[in-house]
Scaffold this active site. Structure first.
Site, PDB file in Angstrom:
ATOM      1  CG  ASP A 190       2.272   0.679   0.403  1.00 39.12           C
ATOM      2  OD1 ASP A 190       2.848  -0.326  -0.028  1.00 39.12           O
ATOM      3  OD2 ASP A 190       1.074   0.712   0.721  1.00 39.12           O
ATOM      4  CG  ASP A 192      -2.839   3.007   1.817  1.00 37.09           C
ATOM      5  OD1 ASP A 192      -2.250   2.458   2.759  1.00 37.09           O
ATOM      6  OD2 ASP A 192      -3.446   2.389   0.939  1.00 37.09           O
TER       7      ASP A 192
END
Lengths: 623, 71
Positions: free
Chosen positions: A330, A516
């Site tokens: 990501d 995350d």
């Protein structure tokens, strides 16, 4: 008498006494050989018997218990059988030696296991037991961290561990979170900062208000994760547990065959020879070396990785990480940090400098990451006369008598200011006195270590690296190019990221997704390996991920891959080594080339070596 | 009810598995798992705490004298 019994309970004492009886017996037997007089021989037999009794008592007792519970495949029963059997066929010294060396081996084995347990526990000794609580009367009392209620005021001084997740209410200090995150540089904390249970205060004193109970705090959560990680088994462990169930019956069965058949069919093999070979089989019939060393390798790997701030959520995760060949990232928060820098300033009707001056002044009191970046880029700013922060929109302020709006299109529209509509998340609009004055385009900063982390992954054999991003094409490709990432997929909505990941998984053998943990829990759960970065505080990320990297340092990712590979390699090496040696000894003993001493080595000696080999996983350098 | 104990004095994982099996064979103990490396015993039981402890200690004694269960 009582003292003697106490002494015999110590393994080491039994080894020493047993050996000091065994050596003279051995010498007397050799000296007495061929002599007409039998006295020396008889004395040696008595000494042998005593030595066997001293060394073997617990083993014989264990064997007896085995018989009582009808467990004839019990390790101690088989060992006793081998020892007594050897004496019956006239191999006195071998019968005793088998027991003695079994004892020596067990002694070292127990030491090795205890040592490993200690090392791992020392690594995990991050949970403080006590907290210094300030009562309503202002008096400090030391109490069990477990008993401290949420909302209590605690004091933590330099050198002490924060007992419970808390928020600082006064004082400032540097916080060493290395035990939790593996991050070695202390982080400054002051009023309002959150501090995690298990972190150490270096320099300074802080007063904090507890946010959780001790059991729910960071250190306790990490410990629980590590402890539970040991429950889910790797493929190697499952193989060994399954295998060990068949191993002993098979070897004992083989022993019977080896004892009975060769003398019937081969002329020059006597029953005494064949029984001797069969006894060697009994000695190596315990699968202990395997059953200890393989889980120990994973246990050590989990402990070693945890000391570097990497949590593997199970033995099974190691093989998956070791196999992973595609890495999907990501972008925001993973490859890029949470801070921004100004990319472009587009003023309308005023100078670039003026635009930045008004914007920075208006943002003077804001701590929003975008505000910080604008303030950092402006040459000059003043404190605004009036200031109002509108959550999610921006700020409205009065700077030198001018009304300044800084924020989103919606903020400006709400105040009746028209602005160009082709703006993205990375653009801040400015209006002065009700007129659109230009825009500031910002970009999120690439983490400084990201490039070397990606390069290391490629060097480790990553076939495909992909970056998924919700950001604009331009920025996404720029980041991907800067980091030498193979593919970038920009402008994705959260559910599109999930679909894209599904496609990548279908096309690859093992995919590792790195995020995350914020908003991407489904993706973390979907990938073969989900890695959550910087997840020390996020329960949902810890829940969904397979690997949790406590800090947001990307270089921990290749380190995790190296640790996983090393751990799997060591576990496999142990399996091959232990099985290989045992098989070799079986073959040699059928051929009449191996004695029982070698068999004892193949049993306990191999166990000790395999355990020591396993402990290499603890060092966590991953080399 | 789920109860956790510490188990000391086990020789090897093989013995740990055997002892766990013997505990499970006792009445009132629905499941017993021993982790040899962490020396942790996790028991699912329908008995109350004191009764479960007694039963588990009996099983441990029948297995080996050197094994000790710590609450």
């Amino acid at each position: 008498m009582k003292g003697l019994i106490g002494l015999l309970k110590s393994e080491l004492a039994r080894i020493i006494i047993g050996l000091s009886l065994f050596v003279p017996a051995f010498i007397l037997e050799r000296v007495g050989e061929g002599a007409a007089e039998h006295t020396l021989y008889i004395i040696s037999i008595i000494l042998y018997a005593l030595s066997l009794a001293v060394a073997g008592i617990p083993v014989f007792l264990g064997a007896f218990r085995g018989i009582i519970r009808r467990d004839l495949l019990d390790e101690k029963f088989l060992m006793s059988l081998a020892s007594v059997g050897a004496m019956i066929i006239g191999e006195m010294s071998e019968g005793v030696a088998v027991m003695l060396f079994f004892l020596v081996g067990e002694y070292f084995e127990h030491r090795a296991v205890a040592h490993s347990r200690r090392s791992i526990r020392a690594l995990m000794d991050i949970r403080p037991d006590e907290a210094c609580v300030v009562g309503e009367d202002g008096e400090e009392r030391v109490m069990d961290a477990e008993d401290v209620e949420v909302g209590s005021i605690i004091v933590v001084r330099a050198g002490e561990r924060v007992p419970i997740d808390s928020v600082v209410i006064s004082g400032s200090a540097d916080l060493d979170t290395s035990a939790l995150t593996g991050e070695s540089i202390p982080r400054p904390v002051c009023e309002g900062s959150a501090v995690e249970g298990g972190a150490v205060v270096v320099g300074g004193v802080i007063r904090c208000k507890t946010l959780r109970t001790a059991d729910e705090s960071a250190a306790a959560r990490i410990l629980e994760l590590v402890e539970n990680a040991n429950e889910s088994k790797s493929r190697e462990e499952s193989f060994i547990t399954g295998f060990s169930r068949f191993y002993t019956p098979i070897v004992v069965g083989l022993a019977v065959l080896v004892a009975v058949f060769p003398p019937l069919f081969v002329d020059n093999i006597t029953f005494s020879d064949s029984i001797y070979s069969a006894l060697a089989f009994l000695v190596i019939s315990c699968p202990c070396a395997l059953v200890i060393s393989v889980p120990m390798a994973f246990f050590g790997g989990i402990g070693g990785a945890a000391s570097r701030g990497i949590l593997f959520k199970g033995g099974n995760v190691f093989s998956a990480v070791a196999r992973a060949d595609s890495f999907v990232f990501d972008k925001t928060g993973t490859l890029t940090s949470g801070s921004f820098s100004v990319r472009e300033v587009v003023p309308v009707g005023i100078s670039e400098e003026e635009l930045m001056y008004y914007a920075a002044s208006a943002e003077y009191g804001s701590t929003h990451p975008l505000a910080e970046c604008i303030k950092g880029a402006a040459r000059d700013a003043v404190i605004p006369e009036e200031y109002e922060e509108l959550a999610g929109l921006g700020v409205r302020a009065t700077v030198k008598g001018h009304t300044v709006l800084v924020g989103t299109e919606r903020l400006l529209a709400g105040c009746g200011v028209a602005s160009p509509s082709d703006t993205g998340a990375a653009t801040v609009l400015v209006a002065i006195d009700g007129r659109y004055a230009g825009k500031i385009i910002v970009k999120d900063e690439i983490k400084s270590e990201a490039e070397s982390a990606i390069r290391e992954l490629s060097a480790l054999g990553a076939k495909r690296t992909v970056m998924l991003s919700g950001d604009k094409k331009e920025r996404a490709y720029e980041v991907a190019q800067a980091l030498a990432i193979d593919e970038a997929v920009p402008e994705l909505l959260p559910e599109e990221k999930y679909r894209k990941l599904e496609k990548i998984i279908a096309a690859s053998s093992a995919v590792c997704y790195v995020g995350d943990g914020i908003n991407d829990a489904p993706a973390l759960a979907l990938a073969d390996v989900g890695v959550a970065m910087g997840a020390i505080g996020s329960d949902s990320a810890i829940e969904a991920a397979d690997v949790v990297i406590m800090s947001d340092d990307l270089t921990r990712l290749p380190l995790a891959v190296r640790i996983a590979r090393k751990t799997v390699r060591i576990a496999k090496a142990n399996i091959v080594f232990a099985l290989g040696v045992k098989l070799g000894v079986m073959i040699l003993s059928v051929l009449g080339l191996a004695n029982m001493w070698l068999a004892v080595f193949a049993d306990v000696g191999v166990a000790v070596l395999a355990i020591l080999n396993s402990m290499r996983t603890l060092s966590a350098r991953g080399k | 009810m789920k109860i956790k104990y510490e188990v000391k004095g086990l020789d090897c994982p093989n013995c740990a598995a055997k002892l766990a099996g013997m505990m499970e064979a006792r009445e009132g103990i629905d499941s017993a798992k021993i982790n040899f490396l962490t020396e942790k015993l996790t028991v699912e039981t329908s008995l109350d705490e004191a009764a479960a402890y007694t039963v588990l200690c009996e099983a441990a004694r029948a297995f080996s004298k050197s094994v000790e269960i710590v609450k």
